[in-house]
Structure formats: C-alpha cells, structure tokens
Design an enzyme around this catalytic site. Structure first.
Site, PDB file in Angstrom:
ATOM      1  N   LYS A  54      10.344 -57.265 -73.274  1.00 37.83           N
ATOM      2  CA  LYS A  54      11.499 -56.550 -73.346  1.00 37.83           C
ATOM      3  C   LYS A  54      11.201 -55.131 -74.515  1.00 37.83           C
ATOM      4  CE  LYS A  54      13.466 -59.510 -76.921  1.00 37.83           C
ATOM      5  NZ  LYS A  54      14.358 -60.564 -77.092  1.00 37.83           N
TER       6      LYS A  54
ATOM      7  N   TYR B 225      10.025 -31.282 -96.972  1.00 36.43           N
ATOM      8  CA  TYR B 225      11.626 -31.014 -96.862  1.00 36.43           C
ATOM      9  C   TYR B 225      12.056 -31.656 -98.157  1.00 36.43           C
ATOM     10  CZ  TYR B 225      11.679 -30.047 -91.852  1.00 36.43           C
ATOM     11  OH  TYR B 225      11.447 -29.452 -90.521  1.00 36.43           O
TER      12      TYR B 225
HETATM   13  C1  LIG Z   1      13.942 -61.668 -77.555  1.00 38.64           C
HETATM   14  C2  LIG Z   1      13.987 -62.949 -77.349  1.00 38.64           C
HETATM   15  C3  LIG Z   1      13.057 -63.751 -77.363  1.00 38.64           C
HETATM   16  C4  LIG Z   1      11.683 -63.698 -77.947  1.00 38.64           C
HETATM   17  O1  LIG Z   1      11.862 -63.592 -79.371  1.00 38.64           O
HETATM   18  P1  LIG Z   1      10.588 -63.839 -80.309  1.00 38.64           P
HETATM   19  O2  LIG Z   1      11.298 -64.124 -81.518  1.00 38.64           O
HETATM   20  O3  LIG Z   1      10.263 -62.141 -80.373  1.00 38.64           O
HETATM   21  O4  LIG Z   1       9.802 -64.594 -79.764  1.00 38.64           O
HETATM   22  C5  LIG Z   1      13.428 -65.234 -76.605  1.00 38.64           C
HETATM   23  N1  LIG Z   1      14.703 -65.393 -76.325  1.00 38.64           N
HETATM   24  C6  LIG Z   1      15.600 -64.447 -76.177  1.00 38.64           C
HETATM   25  C7  LIG Z   1      16.819 -64.785 -75.575  1.00 38.64           C
HETATM   26  C8  LIG Z   1      15.276 -63.283 -76.816  1.00 38.64           C
HETATM   27  O5  LIG Z   1      16.351 -62.392 -76.765  1.00 38.64           O
END
Ligand SMILES: *Cc1c(COP(=O)(O)O)cnc(C)c1O
Length: 372
Positions: free
Chosen positions: A38, A265
C-alpha cells in the site's frame, strides 16, 4: 530520460530478496508472505517492488484501496490482491473487473455488498480490540451471516494487532487477548461447520515478536523494506533485515556564507563563521519533512552535512563546512550510505518526531524510482 538528474530513490532489490528470505525462514512452513504494498509500497514504488516480489514467488499482496489494486493489475501483478479498507459502492465494478479481494469492514458493509446483486470475493475483517475496521469479534452470529450471504465468497478472515510492537506487560497482555479473540472466532466458525477460509493476523511486528503464531498469511509491511518504525524498537526474532531504499539528490550549487549572513526563507539560519554551503535539489514536496529545517543531516562524499535554514518546496540548504571538494552535480544522500556513514529512515524519522513508516510513505511522486 536520465532518472538521477534531480532527486531519486534507489531500490536495492537484492536487499528486498534477502528480507523475503529472512521472513520465510522465520515464519512457520505453511504461512505465506502477503506483503503490504500500500501507499506506493511505503513510498518505494509499488510497481517495481511488487514485480520483484512476484519474481520471488510472492502470490498475495495487500493494498489500501481499489485504485492501488488496479494499478498493480495494470503492471502485470497476477496473484491475490486484498484491499484492506473501504471501497465505495460506485467502485464495486472495479473489484470484479480487476479480481480484487475486498475487506468486509463490518456487518453493514457485508449487506451492502450482498445487496448490490453482483458476486464478490471477500476477506472478513475482525475487530479483536483495535476498534478500527472489522466486525466485532464477539458478534459471531453476525460473522456467520456474512459467510452465508449468497453473493459473497468469503475466502478469508483477518484481524490486526495494534500493540504488537509493545514490550511492556500491558501491551503484551493486550496482544495475547487479541490473538485469543481471533482464535475464538476461528473456532466458533469451525464449530458451526464453516471451514476452508484463510486466516491472517500479523503485520511486521506481529511476525517479529510473535513468530510462533501459525496462520495462512503474514502481512509484512515496514520490516520487509528492511527497517523498523522507530530507531529504539527491539524485536524478539533475530533476523538481519537490510534497508531497500536510499534517497539521493543532486548538489545544485555551492557558495560561501559569511559570518553574520542569513540564508533561506525567514532568514532562519545565520552563519556564526564563514563557511561553504550547498543547495540540494530536493524539498518538502518530495517528502522531506519541513520540520527538519535547521535540524537533521545529509551525507556527501562520506561526510555529514547539517541541514540549515528552512526546507523549501523543491530545495534545501546544507552546511558544507570543511568539505572543499564537494561540487555541483555531486550526489547527496538523505537516506542510505555514503562511504562508511549511514543515515537510516529511522534516523530521519527520529529527527522529525515521527516513525519511518510516515517518512517513507510520504516520499513524493516527483522522485524517480530506480532499481539498482
Ligand atoms: C499496513 C498494514 C499492515 C502492514 O503493517 P506493517 O506494520 O507495516 O508491517 C498489515 N495489516 C494491515 C491491516 C495494515 O493496514
């Protein structure tokens, strides 16, 4: 187009493969990796990362949205793609067209999918204590009803641990409770003759701290990219993870700043001596937190250059004191190694007062992603 002209991410695919192997040897046989790709694979670049994972034999992925799933399909990803959060009914068509597995975020959402009239493949989210997505674990009858909905093919159930990174007694007890709640739901389903669904519970910290658990999938995210959320984090498993991402930018210009002169800035940096400065072609629009202004460091030619002045949208200033050789066109390292020194994503996150997950997932669209 030359990809390393301005600011870019280098992806070490060998390190990614190494991390996959480390996780595979840690997980019980029968538990498959279902990497979280993701948020553009935590900023790394979802297409490059997912293809490399697919070549490693990975056949299941999780994404946050249907749109992210569609992109993976368009890049030729063929395995299972689980959408971890809500998809609006206007986008239900995409779930079917692109063969995405939708999360049932609660019982009402299941009815919405059922009443649509088309057929969907889903995993049922179970809320075991995080109070985010999922049907509450005690509502077994409601969960059973979802399994019985004729338009839904439930191929899995899953939950999410919310303090599996925690090491104190209360946090560990809470995680054990979540695990028990999840196992309770599984047993209750089995007791009612419902079988054949996949189960998954662990993200990175769930895998690294509770590696004895044995489910069908493990949803590794941050740690698969070779880093932890925080620099101080300790995990039980002894795995050697290697960072996949390096972040680099060009030195655009170098000049002198004389004692008493201010730069950037707001005139937020004032030189207390004469020294050389450099202007780098990367800024907050590329994901460098603006609160690293006058704080934090970059590397150049194996030496540390402190960040000075306010970080701009597309540029930032650094102190090149004592670095006479540095010249325009040289590469500065914001995350990664230069000579013997390394800045890790956890370091940048620490300076910015956040976790590496946030730093990485906000890496800008404008950065080129290059596999090395
Ligand atoms: C993002 C997410 C993961 C992965 O989490 P990490 O801590 O980055 O390994 C797993 N399960 C769900 C439901 C998530 O939203």
């Amino acid at each position: 187009m030359y990809q390393k002209g301005r600011a870019w991410i280098e992806l070490n695919i060998e390190h990614l493969k190494h991390n996959v192997e480390e996780f595979r040897s840690l997980l019980p046989s029968g538990c498959a990796l279902m990497p979280a790709v993701k948020a553009n694979a935590y900023g790394h670049g979802a297409a490059l990362i997912s293809k490399a994972l697919q070549e490693q034999g990975i056949q299941s992925f999780c994404v946050a949205s249907a749109a992210e799933g569609i992109k993976l399909r368009q890049e030729g990803i063929t395995g299972e793609i689980l959408v971890l959060s809500y998809t609006h009914p206007e986008q239900f068509e995409d779930l079917i067209t692109y063969h995405l597995i939708q999360t049932v975020v609660d019982g009402n959402y299941a009815r919405e999918l059922q009443n649509d009239g088309r057929k969907f493949t889903v995993h049922v989210g179970i809320d075991t204590g995080m109070h985010r997505l999922g049907e509450w674990w005690e509502n077994v009858e409601e969960i059973v009803k979802i399994f019985q909905m004729p338009n839904l093919t439930v191929t899995g159930i899953y939950s999410h641990l919310c303090v599996s990174d925690g090491k104190d007694a209360r946090e560990q007890a809470y995680t054990l409770e979540q695990i028990h709640h999840f196992e309770y739901v599984v047993e209750e389903l089995h007791r009612r003759g419902i079988h054949g669904f996949k189960q998954h519970l662990q993200g990175s910290y769930g895998i690294l701290n509770y590696s004895e658990l044995c489910f069908d999938y493990a949803r590794a995210g941050i740690a698969l990219y070779g880093i932890l959320s925080g620099k101080q984090d300790k995990v039980n498993a002894s795995v050697k993870l290697k960072p996949v991402l390096s972040l680099k930018a060009r030195v655009e210009s170098v000049k002198m700043l004389y004692q008493g002169e201010s730069a950037g800035y707001g005139l937020a940096y004032c030189a207390n001596r004469n020294h050389k400065i450099g202007i780098l072609s990367i800024g907050y629009a590329d994901g460098i937190p603006r609160n690293l202004s006058n704080r934090g460091q970059v590397l150049c030619n194996g030496k540390i250059a402190p960040i000075i002045g306010r970080i701009c949208m597309d540029q930032m200033l650094v102190d090149f004191s004592g670095m006479e050789q540095v010249k325009p066109g040289d590469a500065a390292v914001l995350i990664g190694k230069s000579g013997e020194i390394e800045i890790r994503a956890e370091d940048m996150a620490g300076w910015a007062g956040t976790i590496s997950n946030e730093i990485l997932s906000r890496m800008g669209e404008r950065l080129e992603r290059v596999a090395v």
